[in-house]
Scaffold this motif. Sequence first.
Motif, PDB file in Angstrom:
ATOM      1  N   SER A 190       0.822  -1.204   0.000  1.00  0.00           N
ATOM      2  CA  SER A 190       0.000   0.000   0.000  1.00  0.00           C
ATOM      3  C   SER A 190       0.857   1.256   0.000  1.00  0.00           C
ATOM      4  CB  SER A 190      -0.927   0.005   1.229  1.00  0.00           C
ATOM      5  OG  SER A 190      -0.156   0.043   2.417  1.00  0.00           O
ATOM      6  N   GLU A 191       0.241   2.353  -0.443  1.00  0.00           N
ATOM      7  CA  GLU A 191       0.886   3.664  -0.451  1.00  0.00           C
ATOM      8  C   GLU A 191      -0.052   4.674   0.218  1.00  0.00           C
ATOM      9  OE1 GLU A 191       2.240   4.812  -4.331  1.00  0.00           O
ATOM     10  OE2 GLU A 191       2.827   2.764  -4.868  1.00  0.00           O
ATOM     11  N   GLN A 192       0.489   5.836   0.527  1.00  0.00           N
ATOM     12  CA  GLN A 192      -0.319   6.876   1.178  1.00  0.00           C
ATOM     13  C   GLN A 192      -1.427   7.376   0.264  1.00  0.00           C
ATOM     14  OE1 GLN A 192      -0.443   7.963   4.152  1.00  0.00           O
ATOM     15  NE2 GLN A 192       1.505   7.671   5.185  1.00  0.00           N
ATOM     16  N   THR A 193      -1.151   7.422  -1.036  1.00  0.00           N
ATOM     17  CA  THR A 193      -2.144   7.890  -2.005  1.00  0.00           C
ATOM     18  C   THR A 193      -2.358   6.810  -3.060  1.00  0.00           C
ATOM     19  OG1 THR A 193      -0.412   8.952  -3.345  1.00  0.00           O
ATOM     20  CG2 THR A 193      -1.476  10.298  -1.656  1.00  0.00           C
ATOM     21  N   ARG A 194      -3.363   7.006  -3.889  1.00  0.00           N
ATOM     22  CA  ARG A 194      -3.663   6.024  -4.927  1.00  0.00           C
ATOM     23  C   ARG A 194      -2.462   5.868  -5.857  1.00  0.00           C
ATOM     24  NH1 ARG A 194      -9.076   5.829  -8.748  1.00  0.00           N
ATOM     25  NH2 ARG A 194      -8.377   4.116 -10.121  1.00  0.00           N
ATOM     26  N   PRO A 195      -1.961   4.635  -6.048  1.00  0.00           N
ATOM     27  CA  PRO A 195      -0.786   4.431  -6.904  1.00  0.00           C
ATOM     28  C   PRO A 195      -1.047   4.890  -8.329  1.00  0.00           C
ATOM     29  CG  PRO A 195      -1.196   2.498  -5.557  1.00  0.00           C
ATOM     30  CD  PRO A 195      -2.386   3.392  -5.391  1.00  0.00           C
ATOM     31  N   ALA A 196      -0.066   5.588  -8.903  1.00  0.00           N
ATOM     32  CA  ALA A 196      -0.193   6.097 -10.267  1.00  0.00           C
ATOM     33  C   ALA A 196       0.467   5.174 -11.282  1.00  0.00           C
ATOM     34  CB  ALA A 196       0.420   7.495 -10.356  1.00  0.00           C
ATOM     35  N   LYS A 197       1.428   4.365 -10.825  1.00  0.00           N
ATOM     36  CA  LYS A 197       2.170   3.495 -11.729  1.00  0.00           C
ATOM     37  C   LYS A 197       1.712   2.053 -11.541  1.00  0.00           C
ATOM     38  CE  LYS A 197       6.868   2.084 -13.019  1.00  0.00           C
ATOM     39  NZ  LYS A 197       8.325   2.244 -12.710  1.00  0.00           N
ATOM     40  N   VAL A 198       1.363   1.404 -12.639  1.00  0.00           N
ATOM     41  CA  VAL A 198       0.946   0.010 -12.579  1.00  0.00           C
ATOM     42  C   VAL A 198       2.180  -0.872 -12.402  1.00  0.00           C
ATOM     43  CG1 VAL A 198      -0.201  -1.874 -13.797  1.00  0.00           C
ATOM     44  CG2 VAL A 198      -1.050   0.472 -14.042  1.00  0.00           C
ATOM     45  N   PRO A 199       2.231  -1.697 -11.349  1.00  0.00           N
ATOM     46  CA  PRO A 199       3.399  -2.544 -11.142  1.00  0.00           C
ATOM     47  C   PRO A 199       3.467  -3.684 -12.156  1.00  0.00           C
ATOM     48  CG  PRO A 199       1.715  -3.076  -9.542  1.00  0.00           C
ATOM     49  CD  PRO A 199       1.216  -1.876 -10.301  1.00  0.00           C
ATOM     50  N   GLU A 200       4.633  -4.261 -12.284  1.00  0.00           N
ATOM     51  CA  GLU A 200       4.807  -5.413 -13.162  1.00  0.00           C
ATOM     52  C   GLU A 200       3.862  -6.530 -12.723  1.00  0.00           C
ATOM     53  OE1 GLU A 200       8.643  -7.662 -14.990  1.00  0.00           O
ATOM     54  OE2 GLU A 200       8.455  -7.716 -12.806  1.00  0.00           O
ATOM     55  N   GLY A 201       3.216  -7.171 -13.701  1.00  0.00           N
ATOM     56  CA  GLY A 201       2.241  -8.206 -13.384  1.00  0.00           C
ATOM     57  C   GLY A 201       2.491  -9.488 -14.145  1.00  0.00           C
TER      58      GLY A 201
END
Length: 297
Positions: A256-267
Amino acid sequence: MAQPARLDQQAGRWALVDGIPFQMPVFCRNSPALFAVFTINADKARKLIPGNEIFPVRLWNKGLLVVSVIDYLETNIGRYIEFSIAIACTHGSRPAPRLLPALFMDHYGTGQWVFDLPVSSQVSVKGGKGIWGMPKHQGNLNYIIGDNLVSSQYDQDGMFAVKIEVERPKKCWVPVSMRGVNYTAFRGMLFKSGVFFHGKLGFHLFKKGSAKLIIGDHPRVQPLKDLEISPDPIFAAFLPQANGVLDDHSESWFLSEQTRPAKVPEGMEAVVNLGQGQEWLAPPVPISDDAPELVRR
């Protein structure tokens, strides 16, 4: 630490995951391994770790960079080399007290955060990343055992990345049997996996010049140059014949992060179309320690 009895009970049975057949347990045998531990800036190391539950181990006021390379000679998926660059860490809601994580490893979730993990073969990438969430990728690797040095070099995309050299101990007689814990990130998840290994090692403790780490120009290893890595290790070791068993399960949590993640992680797109090739890329191009473009750490 002895491996769980359930792994012995599974021995000889077969698993089939993502098209990869495994006869249980997942093992390595008679595989030479080198290790080196360097002090680093713990605060800068923390910035390389996502989420809010993995913290660098602190030895006094320093963190620890752990470099380990294993030439897996006998495994369930063939031979390959694995070059691990990691930060010693704990798992919990807050940083652990100094020194105690080494004594109470289970309580503090002591292990290592794997920053980079190049391997020789494609099947190792497919299994390691797709099943256990390890940050594996195929690279150009070698493993050289000399009379006085044991070394490994890692290149990527035609560029030099990292080289580690360890002074070969005169004798490898100290028996070790322990569990190692890896923490990794994949698919926006935090993964925890374990391995049990044993062998006889030779080591150097606080010996100047017993290991040397050289960091190259490849972009994926540039963050290491900001960690203030000590020029000399606090520990360096060599196991001529390491034997290990990978645990038969892993754990995972949402990162989790403090704000909504902007970068899609590798999947899963990174592994779903990978094959099971055991072929290696060409070996790395040998580098000179005094090359001006390199940063010695």
